[in-house]
Design a protein around this motif. Structure first.
Motif, mmCIF file in Angstrom:
data_model
loop_
_atom_site.group_PDB
_atom_site.id
_atom_site.type_symbol
_atom_site.label_atom_id
_atom_site.label_comp_id
_atom_site.label_asym_id
_atom_site.label_seq_id
_atom_site.Cartn_x
_atom_site.Cartn_y
_atom_site.Cartn_z
ATOM 1 N N UNK A 160 -60.587 28.092 -2.599
ATOM 2 C CA UNK A 160 -60.462 28.120 -4.130
ATOM 3 C C UNK A 160 -61.927 27.483 -4.876
ATOM 4 N N UNK A 161 -62.149 26.324 -4.057
ATOM 5 C CA UNK A 161 -63.466 25.857 -4.810
ATOM 6 C C UNK A 161 -64.639 26.632 -4.736
ATOM 7 N N UNK A 162 -64.935 27.062 -3.520
ATOM 8 C CA UNK A 162 -66.089 28.158 -3.475
ATOM 9 C C UNK A 162 -65.987 29.574 -3.840
ATOM 10 N N UNK A 163 -64.567 30.042 -4.027
ATOM 11 C CA UNK A 163 -64.350 31.029 -4.363
ATOM 12 C C UNK A 163 -64.811 32.370 -3.401
ATOM 13 N N UNK A 164 -64.154 31.849 -2.172
ATOM 14 C CA UNK A 164 -64.539 32.678 -0.970
ATOM 15 C C UNK A 164 -63.163 32.815 -0.345
ATOM 16 N N UNK A 165 -63.050 33.917 0.772
ATOM 17 C CA UNK A 165 -61.767 34.282 1.217
ATOM 18 C C UNK A 165 -61.564 32.910 2.384
ATOM 19 N N UNK A 166 -60.303 32.604 2.565
ATOM 20 C CA UNK A 166 -59.948 31.498 3.557
ATOM 21 C C UNK A 166 -60.708 31.857 4.972
ATOM 22 N N UNK A 167 -60.520 33.207 5.381
ATOM 23 C CA UNK A 167 -61.230 33.384 6.675
ATOM 24 C C UNK A 167 -62.753 32.968 6.734
ATOM 25 N N UNK A 168 -63.481 33.130 5.503
ATOM 26 C CA UNK A 168 -64.815 32.890 5.561
ATOM 27 C C UNK A 168 -65.072 31.310 5.542
ATOM 28 N N UNK A 169 -64.060 30.455 5.157
ATOM 29 C CA UNK A 169 -64.099 29.269 5.239
ATOM 30 C C UNK A 169 -64.167 29.007 6.725
ATOM 31 N N UNK A 170 -63.478 29.299 7.561
ATOM 32 C CA UNK A 170 -63.301 28.810 8.963
ATOM 33 C C UNK A 170 -64.474 29.503 9.658
ATOM 34 N N UNK A 171 -65.087 30.666 9.386
ATOM 35 C CA UNK A 171 -66.249 31.166 9.881
ATOM 36 C C UNK A 171 -67.605 30.108 9.585
ATOM 37 N N UNK A 172 -67.733 29.916 8.236
ATOM 38 C CA UNK A 172 -68.607 28.973 7.832
ATOM 39 C C UNK A 172 -68.756 27.770 8.449
ATOM 40 N N UNK A 173 -67.603 27.143 8.462
ATOM 41 C CA UNK A 173 -67.422 25.772 9.193
ATOM 42 C C UNK A 173 -67.905 25.814 10.746
ATOM 43 N N UNK A 174 -67.338 26.960 11.518
ATOM 44 C CA UNK A 174 -67.662 26.997 12.817
ATOM 45 C C UNK A 174 -69.417 27.247 12.902
ATOM 46 N N UNK A 175 -69.778 28.333 12.217
ATOM 47 C CA UNK A 175 -71.183 28.430 12.190
ATOM 48 C C UNK A 175 -72.009 27.530 11.774
ATOM 49 N N UNK A 176 -71.412 26.574 10.773
ATOM 50 C CA UNK A 176 -72.224 25.458 10.183
ATOM 51 C C UNK A 176 -72.438 24.198 11.144
ATOM 52 N N UNK A 177 -71.249 24.026 12.010
ATOM 53 C CA UNK A 177 -71.451 23.186 13.195
ATOM 54 C C UNK A 177 -72.394 23.706 14.231
ATOM 55 N N UNK A 178 -72.151 24.928 14.322
ATOM 56 C CA UNK A 178 -73.056 25.442 15.590
ATOM 57 C C UNK A 178 -74.470 25.215 15.299
ATOM 58 N N UNK A 179 -74.857 25.736 13.979
ATOM 59 C CA UNK A 179 -76.302 25.576 13.506
ATOM 60 C C UNK A 179 -76.866 24.282 13.145
ATOM 61 N N UNK A 180 -75.827 23.530 13.005
ATOM 62 C CA UNK A 180 -76.355 21.758 12.985
ATOM 63 C C UNK A 180 -76.734 21.497 14.287
ATOM 64 N N UNK A 181 -75.714 21.789 15.301
ATOM 65 C CA UNK A 181 -75.925 21.534 16.727
ATOM 66 C C UNK A 181 -77.660 22.021 17.215
ATOM 67 N N UNK A 182 -77.774 23.224 16.686
ATOM 68 C CA UNK A 182 -78.810 23.954 17.068
ATOM 69 C C UNK A 182 -80.249 23.193 16.729
ATOM 70 N N UNK A 183 -79.815 22.738 15.313
ATOM 71 C CA UNK A 183 -81.284 22.223 14.557
ATOM 72 C C UNK A 183 -81.638 20.958 15.369
ATOM 73 N N UNK A 184 -80.243 20.203 15.698
ATOM 74 C CA UNK A 184 -80.296 19.085 16.116
ATOM 75 C C UNK A 184 -81.135 19.229 17.653
ATOM 76 N N UNK A 185 -80.610 20.191 18.654
ATOM 77 C CA UNK A 185 -81.279 20.277 19.844
ATOM 78 C C UNK A 185 -82.630 20.436 19.693
ATOM 79 N N UNK A 186 -83.023 21.450 18.734
ATOM 80 C CA UNK A 186 -84.472 21.884 18.657
ATOM 81 C C UNK A 186 -85.426 20.708 18.274
ATOM 82 N N UNK A 187 -84.780 19.915 17.538
ATOM 83 C CA UNK A 187 -85.716 18.594 16.958
ATOM 84 C C UNK A 187 -85.619 17.441 18.210
ATOM 85 N N UNK A 188 -84.480 17.227 18.701
ATOM 86 C CA UNK A 188 -84.492 16.104 19.370
ATOM 87 C C UNK A 188 -83.699 16.173 20.847
ATOM 88 N N UNK A 189 -83.642 17.345 21.362
ATOM 89 C CA UNK A 189 -83.112 17.478 22.684
ATOM 90 C C UNK A 189 -81.625 17.641 22.695
#
Length: 195
Positions: A160-189
């Motif tokens: 509701x806050x972001x005006x996106x479908x609920x399914x998109x919320x789950x997808x973005x959460x999973x991708x966001x965590x994965x991308x954050x981990x990826x960024x971290x791994x690239x920078x720091x191992x």
């Protein structure tokens, strides 16, 4: 109904009372939401003055637009949407600043044998690094991570806050965590696993 009795009403009912001509009830909503808004808006800027100014603007807009609120809906997603829009407008006006809010344990829990000054120092360093990594995330991932882990919203409210479908919320959460981990791994191992 007295103001003290109105204190026990749900947000939606308090908002309805404001709509029906009891503006003093708006103070109840401000009291309930001011700390939440301040915490949420801090995610967008480190400047305390900016946070206060944006929060004030949020409450002015909420009051001005309270008649458009459908009190049969939930109040919190409605006010967070206004806060979100105000924060984004503020960001567009200013040069982006790094966000200083991230708790690494929230997304990357890892066991620590004992509390010690060394472990505290390591945790502080990890937090600093992850905050920097968050800056490299797309805004769409940052937003859902903030609302889920720092505002403790469920998927429906985030949608509701972001005006996106609920399914998109789950997808973005999973991708966001994965991308954050990826960024971290690239920078720091390698980062310790969640499990």
């Amino acid at each position: 109904m007295s103001l003290s009795e109105a204190q026990n009403l749900p947000d939606e009912e308090v908002a309805r009372r404001v709509q029906e001509g009891e503006p003093e009830c708006f103070g109840i909503l401000m009291e309930r939401y001011e700390p939440k808004m301040m915490r949420y808006l801090t995610r967008f800027t480190r400047n305390r003055e900016d946070v206060r100014d944006i929060a004030q603007e949020v409450f002015i807009k909420v009051y001005r637009n309270i008649q458009s609120f459908d009190w049969e809906q939930r109040f919190s997603p409605w006010i967070y949407r206004i806060a979100h829009n105000e924060a984004i407008n503020n960001i567009k006006k200013k040069v982006r600043e790094p966000m200083q809010f991230f708790d690494p344990e929230m997304l990357f829990p890892h066991p620590v044998a004992e509390e010690s000054p060394q472990n505290d120092a390591e945790r502080a360093e990890l937090k600093k690094i992850l905050e920097e990594c968050m800056e490299d995330l797309d805004e769409k991932y940052k937003e859902v991570l903030e609302l889920r882990y720092f505002e403790d919203m469920d998927y429906k409210d985030i949608a509701e806050v972001l005006k996106i479908p609920v399914v998109t919320v789950g997808v973005r959460l999973n991708r966001g965590k994965a991308k954050l981990r990826e960024i971290y791994d690239k920078r720091n191992g390698e980062l310790p696993n969640d499990e």
